[in-house]
Design an enzyme around this catalytic site. Sequence first.
Site, PDB file in Angstrom:
ATOM      1  N   CYS A   1       6.525  -6.029   5.897  1.00  9.41           N
ATOM      2  CA  CYS A   1       5.587  -7.258   5.368  1.00  9.41           C
ATOM      3  C   CYS A   1       4.787  -7.190   4.080  1.00  9.41           C
ATOM      4  CB  CYS A   1       4.554  -7.515   6.327  1.00  9.41           C
ATOM      5  SG  CYS A   1       3.316  -6.252   6.647  1.00  9.41           S
TER       6      CYS A   1
ATOM      7  N   ASP B   1       0.848  -1.257  -0.129  1.00  8.33           N
ATOM      8  CA  ASP B   1       0.081  -0.157   0.194  1.00  8.33           C
ATOM      9  C   ASP B   1       0.731   1.210   0.172  1.00  8.33           C
ATOM     10  OD1 ASP B   1      -2.752  -0.530  -0.024  1.00  8.33           O
ATOM     11  OD2 ASP B   1      -2.480  -1.522   1.774  1.00  8.33           O
TER      12      ASP B   1
HETATM   13  C1  PEP Z   1       0.660  -3.848   2.529  1.00  2.80           C
HETATM   14  O1  PEP Z   1       0.085  -3.093   2.189  1.00  2.80           O
HETATM   15  O2  PEP Z   1       2.135  -3.963   2.359  1.00  2.80           O
HETATM   16  C2  PEP Z   1       0.375  -5.172   3.281  1.00  2.80           C
HETATM   17  C3  PEP Z   1       1.109  -6.060   3.684  1.00  2.80           C
HETATM   18  O3  PEP Z   1      -0.883  -5.291   3.323  1.00  2.80           O
HETATM   19  P1  PEP Z   1      -1.971  -5.737   2.271  1.00  2.80           P
HETATM   20  O4  PEP Z   1      -1.151  -6.189   1.096  1.00  2.80           O
HETATM   21  O5  PEP Z   1      -2.925  -6.986   2.756  1.00  2.80           O
HETATM   22  O6  PEP Z   1      -2.922  -4.510   1.985  1.00  2.80           O
HETATM   23 MG    MG Z   2      -2.038  -2.731   3.094  1.00  2.18          MG
END
Ligand code: PEP
Ligand code: MG
Length: 564
Positions: free
Chosen positions: A495, A448
């Site tokens: 992450c 994001d």
């Molecule tokens: C991110 O945004 O990097 C994340 C790990 O969350 P998601 O991919 O679920 O938005």
């Molecule tokens: Mg995210």
Amino acid sequence: MYEGVNASDGIGIGVARVAVEPDLSFTPHAPEDAKAEEERYQAAVAKFIEQTNAQIERMTKTVGEEAAAIMGAHIEFAEDEGIRDMVNGSIESGMCAEQAVSEAYDMYYNMFSNMEDELFRERAADVADVKTGLLADLLGQELVDLSTLPENSIVVVRELTPSMTADIDKDNVAGIVTETGGRTSHSAIIARALEIPAVLSVADATSNIKNGDMVVVDGTNGKVIPTPSDHDLEHYRAKAKQYAEEKLALEAYRGKETVTADGEKKLLVANIGNPDDANVASEHDCEGVGLFRSEFLFMDAKELPSEDEQFAAYQKVALRMKDQPVIIRTLDVGGDKDIPYLHLEQEENPFLGYRAVRYCLGNQDAFRTQLTALMRAGADSGGQLWIMIPMVTTVAEIKQVRQLAEDISQKTGLPLPKIGTMIETPSAMLMADVLAKYCDFFSIGTNDLIQYLMAADRGNPNVAYLYQPCDPAVLRAIQAVIQAGARAGIPVGLCGEMASDAMLTPVLLGFGLERFSVSPSAILNTRREISRWSIQEAQKVAKHVLTLETAAEVAAYLAEVRKR
Ligand code: PEP
Ligand code: MG
């Protein structure tokens, strides 16, 4: 050959199953023989029930009796005498079966969706499903069912939604091709978790690839080869073999510590979407869970999971990880993740809308339930379970979350767990030093963060050239967050999908990243990449990268460095 986004590694060779969304439009007409029309309707009901029973039987084996029982509601609505009388009455008065079915089910749908009681409102979705099933049969259309595919299927769909992937029969799907989605779209993330080779954003795939055609999906290079020649097949079978051998070579890193070449220990944890993924992550030798996307638990249900149901799911992950750390993220609904029974309003810009912590703070009963379930599971696991808040944009949000958790702790006597935030908005990145006062840890959500920093939708192929992890702006942001965390003395992880991008490993190590949270299938490779760098060498690379001006320069330099 078609090109698209290389979303999940590996080579898939199989037969195309093109799942076109059925056109359920019809022209109302007056049938000549009402009796025959009624029989046509009865036949559609009988077929629907037969198909649903078969589905229940399959689901009982794969997802358990309880989940399968949900489908029983579909049978009830197909057989319902009141609806049946209404449809037959309409047919007798001169309507065709399609229109009679449509009107009767629409009436029930409206009735249920306007009810006060949440439980009744949820039945509206069942009514809509039955209407779709009956209409599809009356119009001779096939519905997309990814749970019953024959062996070696290559699924070709316009868009693979997270809920479709939840149904997918992993053993029989050799590859996935879609017309939309980027590397960090949730369909891509799930495809990688399922270890199914996938190529996304292949323009006109559902019209260019024919049902029943032999197809090769090269998920590593983002290529799709329809009707391959003998020569192509030989080439790709050899590549598939090579891919399998490379996977085998990674086995040397199983059971080893994650350390840099000069012996600095790093934590390598897994991103998971449901409690069963914890087994998969363990099998891939993770050192804990760095991100449990709890929204998938909510997406797999027909109604808000109760506190006990959630507790059981969170506890299962914590128990599976034994004394390893587990970070569970609170409900990240919105964006590309819809949960029908929450009845979220359609928004112009869902990624900028009522998402994640914004929704949770606006629906505090449900949020309290989740926090309590998490705190119970945390207390049970001896404190290794941390709570992570998604999409934080202001300090006020994290303070509110803390207050709620403290209130629950006071009222229940449950210990207060460690609470941290994802850094995935530019405002959170800029306020990281202040946020750190109220957080026990950070995890950088680059999937994001990149889209918000670069103002480029993570799933839109037209702006993929801007959505670049290598962009200097993205790298500066990551460095700033790691530094803010270090100054405050709290652990910082990453992450987003970037954590497993081998090209960027030296940059992240050089910035001082402590925790890498990656898809289970990327664990051994990430461990190998980390072992290739000493901190000193990595710092040199990171320092140089920060002098570069464009994503292309960074990518070229990192490619060069990797070759050395
Ligand atoms: C991110 O945004 O990097 C994340 C790990 O969350 P998601 O991919 O679920 O938005
Ligand atoms: Mg995210």
